[in-house]
Structure formats: structure tokens, C-alpha cells
Design a protein around this motif. Structure first.
Motif, PDB file in Angstrom:
ATOM      1  N   VAL A 164     184.345 -52.019  12.575  1.00  0.00           N
ATOM      2  CA  VAL A 164     185.053 -51.152  11.433  1.00  0.00           C
ATOM      3  C   VAL A 164     183.997 -51.630  10.420  1.00  0.00           C
ATOM      4  CG1 VAL A 164     187.347 -50.726  12.137  1.00  0.00           C
ATOM      5  CG2 VAL A 164     186.850 -52.194  10.677  1.00  0.00           C
ATOM      6  N   LEU A 165     183.641 -50.491  10.025  1.00  0.00           N
ATOM      7  CA  LEU A 165     182.970 -49.983   9.013  1.00  0.00           C
ATOM      8  C   LEU A 165     183.277 -49.802   7.852  1.00  0.00           C
ATOM      9  CD1 LEU A 165     179.965 -50.488   6.743  1.00  0.00           C
ATOM     10  CD2 LEU A 165     179.732 -48.357   7.949  1.00  0.00           C
ATOM     11  N   VAL A 166     183.017 -50.032   6.507  1.00  0.00           N
ATOM     12  CA  VAL A 166     183.696 -49.827   4.841  1.00  0.00           C
ATOM     13  C   VAL A 166     182.936 -49.322   4.250  1.00  0.00           C
ATOM     14  CG1 VAL A 166     185.923 -49.816   3.645  1.00  0.00           C
ATOM     15  CG2 VAL A 166     186.190 -50.877   5.801  1.00  0.00           C
ATOM     16  N   PHE A 211     184.911 -46.093   7.694  1.00  0.00           N
ATOM     17  CA  PHE A 211     185.203 -46.046   6.570  1.00  0.00           C
ATOM     18  C   PHE A 211     184.488 -45.267   5.524  1.00  0.00           C
ATOM     19  CE2 PHE A 211     188.692 -47.858   8.984  1.00  0.00           C
ATOM     20  CZ  PHE A 211     189.536 -47.131   9.325  1.00  0.00           C
ATOM     21  N   HIS A 212     184.280 -43.847   4.967  1.00  0.00           N
ATOM     22  CA  HIS A 212     183.083 -43.397   4.361  1.00  0.00           C
ATOM     23  C   HIS A 212     183.747 -43.495   2.829  1.00  0.00           C
ATOM     24  CE1 HIS A 212     179.507 -42.636   2.105  1.00  0.00           C
ATOM     25  NE2 HIS A 212     179.593 -41.891   2.319  1.00  0.00           N
ATOM     26  N   LEU A 213     184.016 -44.191   2.121  1.00  0.00           N
ATOM     27  CA  LEU A 213     184.197 -44.792   0.328  1.00  0.00           C
ATOM     28  C   LEU A 213     183.885 -44.062  -0.884  1.00  0.00           C
ATOM     29  CD1 LEU A 213     186.736 -46.494   2.244  1.00  0.00           C
ATOM     30  CD2 LEU A 213     188.060 -45.696   0.496  1.00  0.00           C
ATOM     31  N   ALA A 214     181.799 -44.487  -0.393  1.00  0.00           N
ATOM     32  CA  ALA A 214     181.411 -44.530  -1.058  1.00  0.00           C
ATOM     33  C   ALA A 214     181.104 -43.559  -2.064  1.00  0.00           C
ATOM     34  CB  ALA A 214     179.791 -45.980  -0.507  1.00  0.00           C
ATOM     35  N   ALA A 215     180.161 -43.649  -3.222  1.00  0.00           N
ATOM     36  CA  ALA A 215     180.600 -42.093  -3.807  1.00  0.00           C
ATOM     37  C   ALA A 215     179.944 -42.541  -5.546  1.00  0.00           C
ATOM     38  CB  ALA A 215     182.013 -41.187  -3.937  1.00  0.00           C
ATOM     39  N   GLY A 216     179.470 -41.429  -5.851  1.00  0.00           N
ATOM     40  CA  GLY A 216     178.396 -41.192  -7.052  1.00  0.00           C
ATOM     41  C   GLY A 216     180.041 -40.657  -7.930  1.00  0.00           C
TER      42      GLY A 216
END
Length: 353
Positions: free
Chosen positions: A13-15, A88-93
């Protein structure tokens, strides 16, 4: 099949955004559930102390892969997505105030990651972390329920918030890849995420200006979710059957009103002068600000406008029923306990400042 996992504990899994306030809790939660291969992607090693400390815990280091890179790089995205079964894509500006910066760091990065995942060919689910800020709330009756069926902003740039604009565009590109490239997805929209590490009073309660706090929320319910509860919801949306193609709102049970939250904050953290602004007056002020901005051709930026008022200060009720029924989520930390932990963290931070 309901509430069963779509992947095995040995699947990768990738976070993304794994160094962040919520992302680090998602990593911890995955490890607690017994996942053996957790890849943590962060923009840089800065702020990675939590992950590094976690990796030193007995038996955990071999289950964590900490990598740094930039999601604006297609090559970094391709490396990060390799063999990932759930992303799980949590990275954001979040910090960007300009629309171009927010677009680059939330939308372009998401497109790069989706492209890499599509090319990789083994993805079971892409979990995109959005926000309550995408909702319009403009044409909903005062005090009515806001749930996943409510419309999002059709012209988010008019809200005057780069973050809202970027999140709406980010969701659209996820849906585009789902249609065009067959990406399996779930979208998670947390309310106001709070807890130790994210101290401060949410703008849904009010704003500080000229030495006095303007209390705008009044009796409105605040859509709070404690950070650990939010992280658990994100994990379940990624690994459980029944979440494909779904959108989930994340709010806790027993939500306080804005007035109650402010009273508790003053009692347990610090006291300060505040002035309650009735809803009719706050709406009128937003209307006048918006009109003056139009008249002056944005000489005064439209930071307060009616769209923003409807989103943050209009009386609204919230529901978490879909999340509970679809993936079996329940808030582990009660709101009463979460607020105690939050206020304690605020006191500690003030004492050390």
C-alpha cells in the motif's frame, strides 16, 4: 463480502503525504491492522521525525518503506506507484494561497499519480482525500442535512479560495481517470479534522481581527472529526469491499455547536474577547464585501462572499451514516475525549511558545 478486505496484509500500500497530520496517522493505522508493506511517500525528509520514530519501533522498520520525491515528477510517481495495490492519496497543497500553486500541487500531482497507477496495472483502489470545502451548500435550506448527495461548487474559483478550487478540480480528474482509464476509486471528504498537532480554532467558529474574535458560527454544528477517527475512515475506504466508486463524508458523532466549542476553548485553553455576529449580519457583511470587490474590480479581494458564507457559517446538519453502513466505520475516539486531548495539546503548545 461486505466489510471484508479487498487486499491481503502482504500487499503493498502507498501513502502519499505520509509526513502529514493525517497521513502519519494513516500509516500508524495500517501498521496496527497488520499490513506488512507500507510505502510512505513524502515531498522531502523534512518533518519526517514521526515516521522515522515509528520505523524504530520493534518489528515495524521492516514493514515500512520511506521514500522522498516530488509528485510533480512523473518518474517519481511511477516509482512510488510500482506494485501498489491501494493508494491513499493525502498529499495536497494546503498552504498555497494562489490558484496556480494550488492547481499544480493538488491537481497536476494527482494526475501524475493516477497516470502512474494506470500504467502499473495492478491497482485495486485509489483513495482520494478531498474535503468538505468542495460542497456548495448554497441552495440548501437553512439547517438541512448535508450528505454525500449534495452538490459541489460548479464555479469554485468564485469562492475565492484556492484550496476549494484545487479540491474540486482534483475530484474531477479522479472521476475522469475512472471513466477513461478504469481506475477504481473512492473519494473521502473529511470535515474539520482536529487533534494534537493541528492546534487552532477553525474558521467555521469565527475569525480573529483587530484584537477581537468575531464569532460567526453561533448555534451552528461544527463538522468535526478527530484525526485518529478520520485516519481510520480513510483506511477502511481503501481496503473494504463496498467502497468502489463511492464518496464518503467523515464527521464524528455528538458534534458540538460553534458556541459550545468556543466556550470550552476559552475555559480550557485561554480566555479572550469575542463578539457574536448574528447570521443575518454576517451574511449582509459578506454580501457588501462581495459587491464592493466587484465594484472596485478586485481592489479589495473577495475573501468574504456569499458562497463562503453558505459553506462555513450557514446552519447545517451532517451525517456519517453512509460511512458506517458501507465500510463498518465507527469513531473510536468520542468527541468529548477528542476535545479534551485537543485542548490539552493547545495548552502545551501555548506554554512552550
Amino acid at each position: 463480502m461486505e466489510h471484508e478486505n479487498i487486499i491481503d496484509k502482504n500487499d503493498l500500500v502507498l501513502v502519499t503525504g505520509a509526513n502529514g497530520f493525517i497521513g502519519s496517522r494513516v500509516v500508524e493505522g495500517l501498521l496496527e491492522l497488520g499490513f506488512q508493506r507500507v510505502r510512505c511517500f513524502a515531498r522531502s525528509s523534512k518533518g519526517g521525525n514521526r515516521l522515522e520514530a515509528l520505523a524504530k519501533v520493534g518489528g515495524v522498520g521492516s514493514r515500512l518503506e520511506i521514500v522522498s520525491g516530488n509528485l510533480l515528477s512523473p518518474q517519481d510517481c511511477a516509482s512510488a506507484a510500482t506494485d501498489a495495490r491501494v493508494i491513499f492519496h493525502l498529499a495536497a497543497g494546503r498552504g498555497e494561497k494562489s490558484f496556480p500553486d494550488a492547481f499544480m500541487n493538488s491537481v497536476v500531482t494527482t494526475r501524475n499519480l493516477l497516470e502512474a497507477a494506470a500504467n502499473n496495472g495492478c491497482l485495486k483502489r485509489f483513495v482520494n482525500i478531498s474535503s468538505f470545502s468542495v460542497y456548495s451548500n448554497q441552495h440548501k435550506s437553512h439547517g438541512k442535512l448535508l450528505d454525500e448527495s449534495c452538490p459541489v461548487e460548479q464555479s469554485p474559483a468564485l469562492r475565492g479560495e484556492a484550496y476549494c478550487f484545487a479540491k474540486v478540480e482534483q475530484e474531477q480528474i479522479v472521476l475522469e481517470y475512472a471513466t477513461r482509464r478504469g481506475i477504481p476509486y473512492a473519494i473521502v471528504r473529511p470535515g474539520q479534522v482536529y487533534g494534537p498537532g493541528n492546534e487552532g480554532i477553525t474558521g467555521r467558529v469565527g475569525i480573529g481581527t483587530f484584537g477581537i474574535f468575531l464569532h460567526l458560527g453561533g448555534s451552528n454544528t461544527i463538522p468535526l472529526t478527530y484525526v485518529d477517527n478520520c485516519a481510520n475512515a480513510i483506511i477502511l475506504a481503501g481496503i473494504k469491499h463496498g467502497a468502489d466508486g463511492q464518496i464518503f463524508n467523515v464527521v464524528d458523532d455528538d458534534l458540538p455547536s460553534s458556541r459550545k466549542f468556543l466556550r470550552l476553548y476559552k475555559r480550557h485553553v485561554r480566555s479572550f474577547p469575542s463578539l457574536y455576529v448574528p447570521h443575518v449580519m454576517s451574511y449582509a457583511l459578506c454580501y457588501l464585501w462581495e459587491k464592493y470587490s466587484e465594484w472596485s474590480h478586485d481592489q479589495l479581494p473577495p475573501v468574504f462572499n456569499r458562497r463562503r458564507w453558505h459553506t462555513y457559517w450557514k446552519s447545517t446538519r451532517y451525517s456519517n451514516e453512509k460511512l458506517k453502513k458501507r465500510v463498518g466505520w465507527m469513531p473510536k475516539v468520542r468527541t468529548e475525549d477528542g476535545l479534551k486531548l485537543f485542548f490539552e495539546s493547545c495548552r502545551v503548545r501555548r506554554a512552550s511558545a
